[in-house]
Design an enzyme around this catalytic site. Structure first.
Site, mmCIF file in Angstrom:
data_model
loop_
_atom_site.group_PDB
_atom_site.id
_atom_site.type_symbol
_atom_site.label_atom_id
_atom_site.label_comp_id
_atom_site.label_asym_id
_atom_site.label_seq_id
_atom_site.Cartn_x
_atom_site.Cartn_y
_atom_site.Cartn_z
ATOM 1 N NE ARG A 138 -32.499 28.040 -48.971
ATOM 2 C CZ ARG A 138 -31.706 27.451 -48.068
ATOM 3 N NH1 ARG A 138 -31.104 26.300 -48.371
ATOM 4 N NH2 ARG A 138 -31.546 27.960 -46.880
ATOM 5 C CB SER B 283 -35.656 34.427 -48.676
ATOM 6 O OG SER B 283 -35.498 34.442 -47.277
ATOM 7 C CD GLU C 142 -35.291 30.850 -51.506
ATOM 8 O OE1 GLU C 142 -35.810 30.039 -50.725
ATOM 9 O OE2 GLU C 142 -34.418 31.664 -51.166
#
Length: 350
Positions: free
Chosen positions: A159, A237, A342
């Site tokens: 990520r 998320s 995130e």
């Protein structure tokens, strides 16, 4: 126009100026103009990874609306596809599945644009963009020249990328992916939950269409597909799964899920064994249940998945951030793990 109109979390204040780019040339010209003038600006695609303050945004929102994909190269067993940055990610996945190309089918249903995919190194159900990415067409903020960056230049990690971390600044104009021709069969299935839903074992292959359908069903059951489901009013998320050292895992309960991750490079050049933890498990074990909320309740933990924060109606960006901070504090206090957000935050801190 408000940022709340352009983001899936539906929070964010008035925008001073909005520029919509429908071609790569328009996007490049607008970006160059903004950089040269030193104006404050943000770049938006699908708005699925942005959480903004409700204070007015004094700058410009550059909205990427470039569309289309083309085949650059084709062999007997593979194909290289270039997609414009503003193209919808799931449309690209659907096209690849329809044509029998494997490599991104497990990332079906991820909201957002193609241009954001390598920046975030998106991934799901055992696949991530790093595995198929060839290169990106990139407009450098430093030189204001368009260059082709190979996948290795982006320093892709879980990520994360050199663009997200800020060591590379600029605008992604298009993305090249190398996909496999697989006679309609998926890549080997790596994720246990997906394998179970398909009646398969990890390592098995299944028809691409079946894998896509199962992934969409799994994501929908967690409120992770954009729809009329109230739980889908989110940024997906909200926290990444923490990466920790092997030594740190010894401090966790024995039943804490942990998965081998890419080794971390130490200052001396050596490598340290690393493990990925489940952020959702940590949140739940810290006492935060599905549907949990603070104060007004307008920002809440998803009723389907503890890793998502949802806007139940009329939430402000600060209410979302407040709930995120509370989750961080609980997990840090209980396990000594600092959860990292995130989504990109605009005018907010957690």
């Amino acid at each position: 126009m408000r940022l709340s109109d352009l983001t899936t979390m539906r929070v964010g204040g008035e925008i001073a100026d909005l520029v919509e780019a429908e071609s790569a040339q328009q996007a490049a010209e607008a970006y160059e103009r903004l950089v040269r003038t030193g104006a404050e600006f943000i770049v938006l695609g699908g708005g699925s990874n942005t959480v903004a303050s409700d204070d007015p945004f004094a700058g410009t929102a550059l909205l990427m609306r470039t569309r289309g994909f083309e085949v650059l190269d084709e062999t007997d067993d593979a194909v290289t596809v270039r997609a414009q940055a503003g193209e919808t990610w799931d449309d690209l996945v659907a096209m690849s599945v329809e044509r029998g190309w494997s490599g991104i089918e497990a990332m079906s249903g991820i909201p957002g644009s193609v241009g954001a995919a390598p920046i975030q190194n998106i991934g799901a159900y055992g696949q991530e963009v790093a595995e198929t990415l060839v290169a990106v067409e990139f407009l450098s903020a430093e030189t204001l020249e368009v260059q082709r960056l190979e996948a290795a230049d982006l320093e892709l990690e879980y990520r994360n990328s050199a663009i997200k971390s800020g060591s590379l600044t600029g605008l992604v104009l298009s993305v090249e992916l190398r996909l496999r021709k697989a006679d309609g069969q998926s890549a080997p299935i790596r994720y246990g939950q997906l394998a179970t839903s398909l009646g398969a074992e990890t390592g098995d292959r299944r028809p691409l269409a079946d894998v896509r359908r199962s992934v969409l069903e799994l994501r929908a059951s967690k409120g992770m597909v954009l729809s009329d489901d109230p739980d889908s009013v989110s940024a997906g998320s909200f926290f990444t799964n923490p990466i920790v050292s092997k030594a740190f895992t010894h401090s966790l309960p024995e039943d804490a899920p942990r998965f081998a991750a890419a080794p971390k490079t130490r200052a001396d050049g050596g490598e340290t064994e690393a493990f990925k933890l489940s952020a959702a498990w940590l949140i739940e074990r810290a006492g935060i249940e599905k549907g949990f909320s603070l104060g007004t309740g307008r920002a809440a933990i998803s009723s389907k998945h503890t890793l998502a924060i949802t806007n139940t109606g009329g939430a402000t960006g600060e209410e979302v951030a407040e709930l995120a901070r509370y989750v961080q504090i609980r997990v840090l206090s209980e396990f000594g793990v600092q959860l990292v957000n995130e989504p990109v935050l605009v005018g907010l801190e957690i």
